[in-house]
Design an enzyme around this catalytic site. Structure first.
Site, PDB file in Angstrom:
ATOM      1  N   LYS A  50       9.212  13.367   5.517  1.00 47.19           N
ATOM      2  CA  LYS A  50       9.357  13.894   4.475  1.00 47.19           C
ATOM      3  C   LYS A  50       8.422  13.747   3.318  1.00 47.19           C
ATOM      4  O   LYS A  50       8.127  12.684   2.767  1.00 47.19           O
ATOM      5  CB  LYS A  50      10.709  13.236   3.711  1.00 47.19           C
ATOM      6  N   GLY A  58       5.028   5.008  -2.925  1.00 52.42           N
ATOM      7  CA  GLY A  58       5.484   5.619  -4.087  1.00 52.42           C
ATOM      8  C   GLY A  58       5.956   4.642  -5.338  1.00 52.42           C
ATOM      9  O   GLY A  58       5.478   3.245  -5.307  1.00 52.42           O
ATOM     10  N   GLY A  77      11.229   2.414  -4.124  1.00 48.47           N
ATOM     11  CA  GLY A  77      10.860   1.461  -3.134  1.00 48.47           C
ATOM     12  C   GLY A  77      12.142   0.312  -3.019  1.00 48.47           C
ATOM     13  O   GLY A  77      12.432   0.340  -1.763  1.00 48.47           O
ATOM     14  N   GLU A  86       4.469   0.536   0.075  1.00 54.70           N
ATOM     15  CA  GLU A  86       3.409   0.425  -0.819  1.00 54.70           C
ATOM     16  C   GLU A  86       3.821   1.116  -2.290  1.00 54.70           C
ATOM     17  O   GLU A  86       4.144   2.246  -2.365  1.00 54.70           O
ATOM     18  CB  GLU A  86       2.150   1.312  -0.381  1.00 54.70           C
ATOM     19  N   CYS A 100      -2.971   4.665  -6.634  1.00 54.54           N
ATOM     20  CA  CYS A 100      -2.381   3.131  -6.592  1.00 54.54           C
ATOM     21  C   CYS A 100      -3.241   2.119  -6.787  1.00 54.54           C
ATOM     22  O   CYS A 100      -3.043   1.029  -7.555  1.00 54.54           O
ATOM     23  CB  CYS A 100      -1.712   2.923  -5.121  1.00 54.54           C
ATOM     24  N   GLU A 105       2.806   0.329 -15.232  1.00 57.84           N
ATOM     25  CA  GLU A 105       1.837   1.300 -14.475  1.00 57.84           C
ATOM     26  C   GLU A 105       2.162   2.799 -15.188  1.00 57.84           C
ATOM     27  O   GLU A 105       3.299   3.199 -15.262  1.00 57.84           O
ATOM     28  CB  GLU A 105       2.370   1.505 -13.109  1.00 57.84           C
TER      29      GLU A 105
HETATM   30  C1  UN1 Z   1      -3.423   5.301  -3.026  1.00 61.77           C
HETATM   31  O1  UN1 Z   1      -3.455   5.669  -4.051  1.00 61.77           O
HETATM   32  O2  UN1 Z   1      -2.141   5.023  -2.664  1.00 61.77           O
HETATM   33  O3  UN1 Z   1      -8.511   2.864  -1.788  1.00 61.77           O
HETATM   34  C2  UN1 Z   1      -4.368   5.273  -1.599  1.00 61.77           C
HETATM   35  C3  UN1 Z   1      -8.576   3.947  -2.402  1.00 61.77           C
HETATM   36  C4  UN1 Z   1      -8.138   5.172  -1.324  1.00 61.77           C
HETATM   37  C5  UN1 Z   1      -6.584   5.080  -1.008  1.00 61.77           C
HETATM   38  C6  UN1 Z   1      -5.707   5.068  -2.395  1.00 61.77           C
HETATM   39  N1  UN1 Z   1      -8.755   4.858  -0.171  1.00 61.77           N
HETATM   40  O4  UN1 Z   1      -8.496   4.258  -3.461  1.00 61.77           O
END
Ligand code: UN1
Length: 509
Positions: free
Chosen positions: A189, A242, A247, A264, A298, A398
């Protein structure tokens, strides 16, 4: 009277193609009979497509298909499964340009970064294809003579894969490739902001030769489709990337079924700049980490923790670089910063500006960018606040946009304290020319990723990826570590002595 923009939007809507769910190897409509639109965030008048608003009934069909496909797929030798992953990686490479353009149109990241996103998909496909020939267990001595002891990995069953929009091709691949090579089947999904990217990935999976039912795609809302996957008694493992709140919701629901969940989640990544740092290098690394992908990684840096003597010099460099960044459609190769994903993100980032003004000093940016064509998209100016305290809201929460806080500190010890004073722990970095300080940072920073003399982004797929504290729940993606999410360990003892040997019982000599 209808204005021109509305007319354009209306005609674009009629022209937009409709996409389907992928269940048991067939493209099908949702049981709901309803669709939703995916819009180009750089120009909301451009409708990328209409996608099925999936339901719990669609999820049940997809789970059934995954269940039917499971016995044959897990009985397929892992190296053979790996060969299909190789084919898939090669198809991603062959279609890279087409996929990248589609990604930029639907998600907004600049075209060079869209290429990078797909490259991560290719990298993980090839890495995991190789796992088909490794997937090592252990063979160890037994306590008893004429007895062997060994461990093997086996698939868990059906994997529910719930992915975000910010890496709309890389992250699905990070999750789906290890799930498949280890012999699981998948119900996927994708985020509702990037269903087209997901559809394109799944089309190529079908072309690569994954048998019908091995990968199933259900688009739709988290509340309907996501929850149905999490609640399904037949789905054995969930992998989600997300928001932290989502989460936690998933983890709570899955806990009732003692289901494995790999999460994550959020980040509040910091870069420490020591007084001995190469400040030009640091400024380059910070601008790329903070404003690349419009701050929507992230791993993006949203805090810069600087030793006081170099705050002024660093800020000057950051401001000069940030001023030069060009905003616009990521399809224009001269553009540095694309749009935010949707109007809600624009509003959320905007809401932090008032908070930031009360806590620090606005150096640059601080507003949506609406000049000319930008008004049709979700653009926000790269923003820097100086004089921020470690516990201020803009240094703690965040924001997931191009907003950077400068936090001055007295020395290394207070830098470490500030860096670790957060509920998150994904990525961190230090700029220093002192080898001892660099090694201390590698030891002291409480994050899953640490960079020395580089920004906080750019993790490679052959090392574990994931965060400490509320960034996750202890699982890792990528690398060999990803296999742990999708496999059960089985320990096997083979006694070839031909007599009863009782383990751990004191036998008479
Ligand atoms: C993310 O933002 O969830 O290290 C992944 C990085 C990328 C992956 C980011 N290879 O910035």
């Amino acid at each position: 009277m209808v204005d021109t923009a509305a007319q354009t939007a209306r005609s674009a809507t009629t022209a937009a193609p409709t996409f389907q769910l992928f269940i048991a190897g067939e493209w099908v409509d949702s049981d709901s009979g309803k669709t939703f639109e995916s819009l180009n965030p750089a120009d909301r008048r451009d409708v990328v497509g209409r996608f099925q608003a999936g339901t719990a009934a669609d999820v049940a069909m997809a789970v059934k298909a995954a269940e039917m496909a499971l016995p044959r797929w897990k009985a397929t030798p892992a190296p053979k499964r790996g060969e299909i992953l190789y084919r898939y990686g090669a198809l991603l490479a062959e279609h890279k340009e087409r996929l990248a353009r589609a990604m930029t149109r639907e998600m907004g990241k600049v075209i060079a970064e869209a290429h990078g996103d797909i490259q991560e998909g290719i990298d993980i496909a090839f890495l995991m294809a190789g796992e088909g020939r490794r997937m090592a267990g252990e063979t160890v001595p037994s306590e008893l003579p004429d007895k062997w002891a060994m461990s093997i990995r086996q698939p868990i069953g059906i994997a529910g894969i719930i992915t975000p929009w910010n890496f709309p091709m890389a992250i699905p691949c990070w999750k789906i490739m290890p799930a498949l090579v280890t012999g699981n089947t998948v119900v996927f999904k994708p985020a509702s902001d990037t269903p087209h990217c997901a559809t394109l990935l799944v089309e190529l999976m079908a072309e690569a030769g994954f048998p019908p039912g091995v990968v199933n795609l259900v688009t739709g809302s988290g509340g309907e489709v996501g929850d149905a996957i999490v609640e399904s008694p037949d789905v054995s493992v969930i992998s989600f990337t997300g928001h932290t709140a989502t989460g936690k919701h998933i983890a709570e629901r899955a806990a009732h079924r003692l289901k494995r969940v790999s999460l994550e989640l959020g980040g509040k990544n910091a870069i420490v700049v020591m007084r001995d740092a190469d400040l030009d290098l640091a400024a380059d690394g910070i601008v790329w980490s903070a404003f690349g992908t419009t701050g929507q990684r992230c791993t993006a840096a949203s805090r810069v923790i600087v030793e006081r003597p170099v705050v002024g010099q660093l800020l000057e460099r950051l401001e000069a670089r940030a001023r030069k960044l060009k905003l616009g459609s990521g399809l224009d190769e001269s553009v540095d910063v694309g749009p935010l994903i949707n109007p809600a993100a624009l509003e959320k980032v905007g809401s932090y500006i008032e908070i930031g003004r009360a806590e620090g000093e606005l150096v640059i940016g601080g507003a949506a960018a609406t000049a000319g064509d930008l008004a049709n998209g979700n653009f926000f100016a790269p923003t820097i606040f100086s004089g921020v305290e470690p516990m201020d809201r803009i240094a703690q929460e965040e924001i997931f946009g191009p907003v950077l806080s400068i936090v001055p500190v007295d020395d290394y010890a207070s830098a470490v304290m500030a860096l670790n004073q957060t509920r998150y722990g994904l990525s961190s970095a230090i700029f220093t020319t002192d080898a001892n300080t660099a090694f201390r940072a590698m030891r002291d920073f409480e994050t899953g990723l640490v960079y020395v003399n580089a920004g906080t982004t750019g993790a490679e797929t052959h090392l574990p990826f994931g965060g400490w504290k509320e960034t996750g729940n202890g699982h890792r993606e990528a690398g060999h570590a990803a296999l742990d999410t999708y496999t059960e360990w089985k320990s096997i003892y083979v006694d070839f002595s031909g007599r009863l040997q009782r383990a751990q019982i004191d036998n008479q000599a």
